[in-house]
Design a protein around this motif. Sequence first.
Motif, PDB file in Angstrom:
ATOM      1  N   MET A 236     -65.613 -51.310 -23.621  1.00 21.97           N
ATOM      2  CA  MET A 236     -66.401 -49.912 -23.741  1.00 21.97           C
ATOM      3  C   MET A 236     -65.234 -48.811 -24.215  1.00 21.97           C
ATOM      4  SD  MET A 236     -68.562 -47.883 -20.980  1.00 21.97           S
ATOM      5  CE  MET A 236     -69.192 -46.030 -21.243  1.00 21.97           C
ATOM      6  N   ALA A 237     -65.221 -48.161 -25.352  1.00 20.50           N
ATOM      7  CA  ALA A 237     -64.480 -47.048 -25.705  1.00 20.50           C
ATOM      8  C   ALA A 237     -64.491 -45.752 -24.970  1.00 20.50           C
ATOM      9  CB  ALA A 237     -64.472 -46.969 -27.007  1.00 20.50           C
ATOM     10  N   THR A 238     -63.313 -45.245 -24.551  1.00 21.44           N
ATOM     11  CA  THR A 238     -63.364 -44.023 -23.973  1.00 21.44           C
ATOM     12  C   THR A 238     -63.296 -42.687 -24.859  1.00 21.44           C
ATOM     13  OG1 THR A 238     -62.364 -45.063 -21.995  1.00 21.44           O
ATOM     14  CG2 THR A 238     -62.538 -42.598 -21.932  1.00 21.44           C
ATOM     15  N   LEU A 239     -64.051 -41.878 -24.992  1.00 18.31           N
ATOM     16  CA  LEU A 239     -63.945 -40.716 -25.481  1.00 18.31           C
ATOM     17  C   LEU A 239     -62.861 -39.773 -25.072  1.00 18.31           C
ATOM     18  CD1 LEU A 239     -65.014 -39.007 -28.066  1.00 18.31           C
ATOM     19  CD2 LEU A 239     -66.639 -37.934 -26.654  1.00 18.31           C
ATOM     20  N   GLN A 240     -62.113 -39.266 -25.942  1.00 17.33           N
ATOM     21  CA  GLN A 240     -60.988 -38.314 -25.568  1.00 17.33           C
ATOM     22  C   GLN A 240     -61.301 -37.341 -26.568  1.00 17.33           C
ATOM     23  OE1 GLN A 240     -57.294 -40.250 -25.861  1.00 17.33           O
ATOM     24  NE2 GLN A 240     -57.691 -41.557 -24.405  1.00 17.33           N
ATOM     25  N   ALA A 241     -61.502 -36.049 -25.989  1.00 15.71           N
ATOM     26  CA  ALA A 241     -61.837 -34.898 -26.815  1.00 15.71           C
ATOM     27  C   ALA A 241     -60.900 -33.452 -26.301  1.00 15.71           C
ATOM     28  CB  ALA A 241     -63.385 -34.570 -26.668  1.00 15.71           C
ATOM     29  N   ALA A 242     -60.826 -32.787 -27.225  1.00 14.80           N
ATOM     30  CA  ALA A 242     -60.189 -31.238 -26.919  1.00 14.80           C
ATOM     31  C   ALA A 242     -61.272 -30.214 -27.733  1.00 14.80           C
ATOM     32  CB  ALA A 242     -58.828 -31.486 -27.409  1.00 14.80           C
ATOM     33  N   THR A 243     -61.357 -29.323 -26.976  1.00 15.37           N
ATOM     34  CA  THR A 243     -61.943 -27.975 -27.196  1.00 15.37           C
ATOM     35  C   THR A 243     -61.105 -26.820 -27.275  1.00 15.37           C
ATOM     36  OG1 THR A 243     -64.038 -28.917 -26.606  1.00 15.37           O
ATOM     37  CG2 THR A 243     -64.037 -26.303 -27.016  1.00 15.37           C
ATOM     38  N   THR A 244     -60.963 -26.047 -28.421  1.00 14.31           N
ATOM     39  CA  THR A 244     -60.205 -24.894 -28.322  1.00 14.31           C
ATOM     40  C   THR A 244     -61.052 -23.746 -28.926  1.00 14.31           C
ATOM     41  OG1 THR A 244     -57.906 -23.723 -28.610  1.00 14.31           O
ATOM     42  CG2 THR A 244     -58.875 -25.344 -30.429  1.00 14.31           C
ATOM     43  N   SER A 245     -60.666 -22.292 -28.737  1.00  5.31           N
ATOM     44  CA  SER A 245     -61.297 -21.356 -29.345  1.00  5.31           C
ATOM     45  C   SER A 245     -60.090 -20.120 -29.423  1.00  5.31           C
ATOM     46  CB  SER A 245     -62.414 -20.876 -28.429  1.00  5.31           C
ATOM     47  OG  SER A 245     -61.683 -19.897 -27.302  1.00  5.31           O
ATOM     48  N   ASN A 246     -60.562 -19.437 -30.425  1.00  5.32           N
ATOM     49  CA  ASN A 246     -59.667 -17.984 -30.601  1.00  5.32           C
ATOM     50  C   ASN A 246     -60.123 -17.142 -29.511  1.00  5.32           C
ATOM     51  OD1 ASN A 246     -62.131 -17.610 -31.396  1.00  5.32           O
ATOM     52  ND2 ASN A 246     -61.478 -16.305 -32.995  1.00  5.32           N
ATOM     53  N   GLY A 247     -59.799 -15.939 -29.346  1.00  4.68           N
ATOM     54  CA  GLY A 247     -60.269 -15.040 -28.394  1.00  4.68           C
ATOM     55  C   GLY A 247     -61.223 -14.207 -28.869  1.00  4.68           C
ATOM     56  N   VAL A 248     -62.198 -13.821 -28.426  1.00  2.00           N
ATOM     57  CA  VAL A 248     -63.188 -12.748 -28.797  1.00  2.00           C
ATOM     58  C   VAL A 248     -63.076 -11.611 -28.013  1.00  2.00           C
ATOM     59  CG1 VAL A 248     -65.153 -13.888 -27.826  1.00  2.00           C
ATOM     60  CG2 VAL A 248     -65.200 -12.441 -30.073  1.00  2.00           C
ATOM     61  N   THR A 249     -63.405 -10.353 -28.579  1.00  2.00           N
ATOM     62  CA  THR A 249     -63.566  -9.140 -27.651  1.00  2.00           C
ATOM     63  C   THR A 249     -65.039  -9.182 -27.261  1.00  2.00           C
ATOM     64  OG1 THR A 249     -61.696  -7.965 -28.655  1.00  2.00           O
ATOM     65  CG2 THR A 249     -63.285  -6.624 -27.349  1.00  2.00           C
TER      66      THR A 249
ATOM     67  N   LEU B 139     -66.205 -15.322 -32.156  1.00  2.56           N
ATOM     68  CA  LEU B 139     -65.710 -16.404 -31.456  1.00  2.56           C
ATOM     69  C   LEU B 139     -65.660 -17.808 -32.162  1.00  2.56           C
ATOM     70  CD1 LEU B 139     -64.284 -17.364 -28.690  1.00  2.56           C
ATOM     71  CD2 LEU B 139     -66.722 -18.017 -27.977  1.00  2.56           C
ATOM     72  N   ASP B 140     -64.688 -18.568 -32.431  1.00  2.00           N
ATOM     73  CA  ASP B 140     -64.539 -19.529 -33.146  1.00  2.00           C
ATOM     74  C   ASP B 140     -64.332 -20.875 -31.991  1.00  2.00           C
ATOM     75  OD1 ASP B 140     -64.188 -21.897 -34.756  1.00  2.00           O
ATOM     76  OD2 ASP B 140     -63.185 -20.546 -36.528  1.00  2.00           O
ATOM     77  N   ILE B 141     -64.965 -21.592 -31.881  1.00  2.20           N
ATOM     78  CA  ILE B 141     -64.889 -22.882 -30.950  1.00  2.20           C
ATOM     79  C   ILE B 141     -64.966 -24.025 -31.725  1.00  2.20           C
ATOM     80  CG2 ILE B 141     -65.840 -23.868 -28.813  1.00  2.20           C
ATOM     81  CD1 ILE B 141     -67.642 -21.380 -28.301  1.00  2.20           C
ATOM     82  N   GLN B 142     -63.930 -24.824 -31.510  1.00  2.00           N
ATOM     83  CA  GLN B 142     -63.740 -26.205 -32.282  1.00  2.00           C
ATOM     84  C   GLN B 142     -63.542 -27.387 -31.308  1.00  2.00           C
ATOM     85  OE1 GLN B 142     -61.086 -26.004 -35.866  1.00  2.00           O
ATOM     86  NE2 GLN B 142     -61.886 -23.853 -36.198  1.00  2.00           N
ATOM     87  N   THR B 143     -64.165 -28.269 -31.439  1.00  2.00           N
ATOM     88  CA  THR B 143     -63.951 -29.625 -30.808  1.00  2.00           C
ATOM     89  C   THR B 143     -63.785 -30.861 -31.727  1.00  2.00           C
ATOM     90  OG1 THR B 143     -65.406 -28.711 -29.124  1.00  2.00           O
ATOM     91  CG2 THR B 143     -65.027 -31.301 -29.000  1.00  2.00           C
TER      92      THR B 143
END
Length: 129
Positions: free
Chosen positions: A1-14, A87-91
Amino acid sequence: MATLQAATTSNGVTVTDAQAVRELCESYYLKMLEWEVDDNDRLSIWGYDAFEVYGRRENGLPDYEAGQRTHEFLRALATHVKEGDELDIQTAGFTKCRFPVLASRYVVRHGDVLRADLQTLEPVEDQTV
């Protein structure tokens, strides 16, 4: 079984109401992701997990039985985003075989939520559960 490795980041939003955004973030379960509303009323989201939002039970645990609430959370957040900001959220994620298996992007503007995969940026439809 493969393990998913993910990362999420965003810019900042007022945000227009920092306390309301803090309460909103605390009322949902953002998996293993971190979030912060800083002293300048800027929200950021980041961490080593996919961006998936679930409801939070009274005991603080996630409500997986009710399903994902990502779009619901983002639509509520969009009411607090300052006009002209976004707000820009990317995974991105992969398995041990190193092929990308997850890529998503959400852009949240005042009153507007857009979602993209590797192809296009589209409006999020309002769905009732």
